[in-house]
Design a protein around this motif. Sequence first.
Motif, PDB file in Angstrom:
ATOM      1  N   ILE A  49     -15.837 -24.626  46.516  1.00 43.02           N
ATOM      2  CA  ILE A  49     -14.751 -24.807  45.477  1.00 43.02           C
ATOM      3  C   ILE A  49     -14.134 -26.257  45.326  1.00 43.02           C
ATOM      4  CG2 ILE A  49     -12.752 -24.000  44.233  1.00 43.02           C
ATOM      5  CD1 ILE A  49     -13.893 -21.350  44.821  1.00 43.02           C
ATOM      6  N   GLN A  53     -14.685 -29.238  43.217  1.00 45.42           N
ATOM      7  CA  GLN A  53     -13.643 -29.985  42.377  1.00 45.42           C
ATOM      8  C   GLN A  53     -13.332 -31.315  42.768  1.00 45.42           C
ATOM      9  OE1 GLN A  53     -10.337 -27.374  43.360  1.00 45.42           O
ATOM     10  NE2 GLN A  53     -10.649 -25.933  41.604  1.00 45.42           N
ATOM     11  N   ILE A  91     -14.110 -26.164  32.493  1.00 43.44           N
ATOM     12  CA  ILE A  91     -13.457 -25.213  33.602  1.00 43.44           C
ATOM     13  C   ILE A  91     -13.211 -23.931  33.136  1.00 43.44           C
ATOM     14  CG2 ILE A  91     -10.925 -24.858  34.301  1.00 43.44           C
ATOM     15  CD1 ILE A  91     -10.659 -28.033  33.877  1.00 43.44           C
ATOM     16  N   ALA A  92     -12.942 -23.495  31.818  1.00 46.93           N
ATOM     17  CA  ALA A  92     -13.097 -22.005  31.694  1.00 46.93           C
ATOM     18  C   ALA A  92     -14.450 -21.306  31.959  1.00 46.93           C
ATOM     19  CB  ALA A  92     -12.849 -21.834  30.216  1.00 46.93           C
ATOM     20  N   ARG A  95     -14.563 -20.895  35.857  1.00 45.70           N
ATOM     21  CA  ARG A  95     -13.554 -19.802  36.139  1.00 45.70           C
ATOM     22  C   ARG A  95     -14.272 -18.551  35.860  1.00 45.70           C
ATOM     23  NH1 ARG A  95      -7.625 -21.938  34.237  1.00 45.70           N
ATOM     24  NH2 ARG A  95      -7.061 -23.544  36.033  1.00 45.70           N
ATOM     25  N   LEU A  98     -16.847 -17.733  38.443  1.00 51.25           N
ATOM     26  CA  LEU A  98     -16.324 -17.591  39.727  1.00 51.25           C
ATOM     27  C   LEU A  98     -15.622 -16.046  39.813  1.00 51.25           C
ATOM     28  CD1 LEU A  98     -14.254 -20.931  40.876  1.00 51.25           C
ATOM     29  CD2 LEU A  98     -16.179 -19.926  41.995  1.00 51.25           C
ATOM     30  N   LYS A  99     -15.279 -15.819  38.657  1.00 52.15           N
ATOM     31  CA  LYS A  99     -14.631 -14.439  38.635  1.00 52.15           C
ATOM     32  C   LYS A  99     -15.864 -13.340  38.718  1.00 52.15           C
ATOM     33  CE  LYS A  99     -12.018 -11.346  35.872  1.00 52.15           C
ATOM     34  NZ  LYS A  99     -10.966 -11.092  34.692  1.00 52.15           N
TER      35      LYS A  99
END
Length: 103
Positions: A49, A53, A91-92, A95, A98-99
């Motif tokens: 990650i 990033q 980004i959303a 995320r 990743l969740k």
Amino acid sequence: MSNPVIDAFFLGRALAEVVGEKLEDAYTNALSELGKFDAEQRENLRAFIEEVQLRAQQSASSEYTTDSTSSQGTETSGDLQEMLDQLRAEIAELRAELKQYRN
């Protein structure tokens, strides 16, 4: 005087104790290895990650620099807002992925 029944009892009891200890050791070792594996995978995911990033930041900063130098300051605040909105959407999305990956 040796009684075969008593000898068999003590032999069975000793066998049960040794088997119990061996199973306990195997279970403990298995849990230890599972814990190590989990920690390694979490560390690998964290490093992954961070790398993603970092590359995204580098790419965005170089693209922004290239865009701003090529347009020589003619970029309007609307274009900047659009770029920010796109980045927020990405980004959303990341995320959410990743969740989903963590679950």
